[in-house]
Design an enzyme around this catalytic site. Sequence first.
Site, short mmCIF file in Angstrom:
data_model
loop_
_atom_site.label_atom_id
_atom_site.label_comp_id
_atom_site.label_asym_id
_atom_site.label_seq_id
_atom_site.Cartn_x
_atom_site.Cartn_y
_atom_site.Cartn_z
N ASP B 42 48.29 47.71 37.67
CA ASP B 42 47.25 48.56 37.45
C ASP B 42 47.68 50.11 38.16
OD1 ASP B 42 45.51 47.01 35.95
OD2 ASP B 42 44.11 46.67 37.66
N LYS B 99 42.27 50.09 29.12
CA LYS B 99 41.43 49.18 29.12
C LYS B 99 40.20 49.83 27.96
CE LYS B 99 41.95 46.79 33.44
NZ LYS B 99 42.16 45.43 32.84
N GLY B 171 39.72 42.27 41.28
CA GLY B 171 39.46 42.91 42.53
C GLY B 171 38.90 42.49 43.81
N ARG B 183 44.63 26.28 34.81
CA ARG B 183 44.37 24.78 34.82
C ARG B 183 43.61 24.30 33.66
NH1 ARG B 183 47.24 21.94 38.30
NH2 ARG B 183 48.04 22.77 40.30
N GLY B 232 43.33 38.56 40.74
CA GLY B 232 43.08 37.99 42.19
C GLY B 232 44.50 37.97 42.71
N GLY B 253 46.55 43.63 39.65
CA GLY B 253 45.71 44.91 39.78
C GLY B 253 45.34 45.57 40.98
N SER B 254 44.37 45.34 41.63
CA SER B 254 44.03 45.93 42.87
C SER B 254 45.27 45.51 44.10
CB SER B 254 42.74 45.57 43.69
OG SER B 254 41.96 45.72 42.69
#
Lengths: 280, 312
Positions: B42, B99, B171, B183, B232, B253-254
Amino acid sequence: MTQDQFAITVGVLALQGAFSEHLQLLRQAATVKRLSALPDVKWTFIEVRTPEQLALCDGLIIPGGESTTMSLVAARSNLLEPLREFVKVHRKPVWGTCAGLILLAESANRTKKGGQELIGGLDVRVNRNHFGRQVESFEANLDLPFLRSEEREDFDTNRVPFKSVFIRAPVVEMILPAYEGVQVEEEAKDETVVAPSRKPDSEEAKKAIGAPVEVMATLPGRSAALPNKVATAHTEDKVGDIIAVRQANVFGTSFHPELTGDSRIHVWWLDQVRAAVGAI
Amino acid sequence: MAAELPVINGHGAQANGNGESATSFTVKAGLARMLQGGVIMDVVNAEQARIAEEAGAAAVMALERVPADIRAQGGVARMSDPRMIQEIMEAVTIPVMAKARIGHFVECQILEAVGVDYIDESEVLTPADDVHHVEKHPYKVPFVCGCRNLGEALRRISEGAAMIRTKGEAGTGDVVEAVKHMRTVTAEILKASTLSEPELRVMAKEIGAPYDLLKEAATLKRLPVVNFAAGGVATPADAALMMQLGCDGVFVGSGIFKSGNAAKRARAIVQAVTHFKDPKVLAEVSKDLGEAMVGLNVAKMDEGEKLAKRGW
């Protein structure tokens, strides 16, 4: 010959990209009846991420993916110099598809800011993302004259075209003179990056120096039809874009045979590897 | 370890294309194959995009706010300004994704006109339609979509997605949800692979998935398109964990630009995804990375705060 001489290991560079697809097609190709009367071999196909794995290989495929990622990861994994030695010093058989073709070129343009590292081996200049972005990616039925074989009618791409996929693909925009050293004229150009030269280590390998670049396949008419045609040195579109080249031990294609399920080029290339290993 | 994705995508995924697609599914899914073993990062501006490219990102995701900021600032999160996306496209040579809101097919039309290489119909943005997802087959540009389970993944592929990712919980810097989603998909495919045809039809009904695609996944023992981890991932170990669980690549991402040393962390995660099976390399690249993003513990979040619940 002993039994051992019939065992050949082919690696697929697995730093990033479509390496699984090449491994699948190599396994498929190894089960296909070969094109020529060369001796049968026991093939081993492996993923290559380390210098130790590369050292096991008699031949190597550099797959499609992002060439900037592959060259950065190769450098950080201490694999860039061993790759240059594999291609340019030991002169073992190598095939690059798309990103792999870029890495095997002696010169490349439209690279990222600050350029990128190349392995080299093919005296050509490639133009990255020649056809444009993903929305310009396409499929095409190709005629690949080098596949024709007296033994195998089904390898005649006039009869059975080779359906192929071009994804943000490069083309060979210029064939360069076959130099022993670095491509100095290319090096002087702005926005063009070149590969460093390496000395071949054997008589056999020295013969590869100065070998001509063979144009193996072209794609007619596509560039002319582009909406936003990029200015390139190669503007004579009558002959079409060069999409497959070979120079001594190094073969490159700008398209992805590994996305088609058609293993004919893999069968052909394994025959080249077989011949090269037999000749050394 | 993940099963191989056959060189030809199965017939199920393509048969659902109903012949209206402007670009063949092979070409759309092909770019996702080229991204395998790579990291998609990101970025919110051209400068970050260049850092990502130098770190070895296989692609970047252009967006105005990373998920951690969307979470913190609240409000309606929408498609980014096309000018910002274009600046990023001009700054780098790697593929650029962007996005669109779930169900917002006009944002998708705009992103296609801008010329992005992939559209993420994403739960990270505020959904524009609480019933429908975008019908993705007619676009020339390929789509990636998130999933929490097999049914959701197969519904998205049926609509035309050429690439899937776990939703995880964007995030947060907490990898627990991405692990759960991966999973879950794996366990459901394993179960499907043991079922007889009549049982498979029942399962298709139960998970709300097209039968043909479920059968294809059961036969392949994996999703019939490239499948990345997302939501995550904050450390090289997180990235390698998702790879060892069978993902084909990783979105971060973050996790990168909310950390102390973004360039170094980005490089480390790229190395970790290539060498995901080699703990010695993982140990080496995990050293001295500085502060990871602070993170939010998903177990302590309100259900209403979870972005992964968006999508139907």
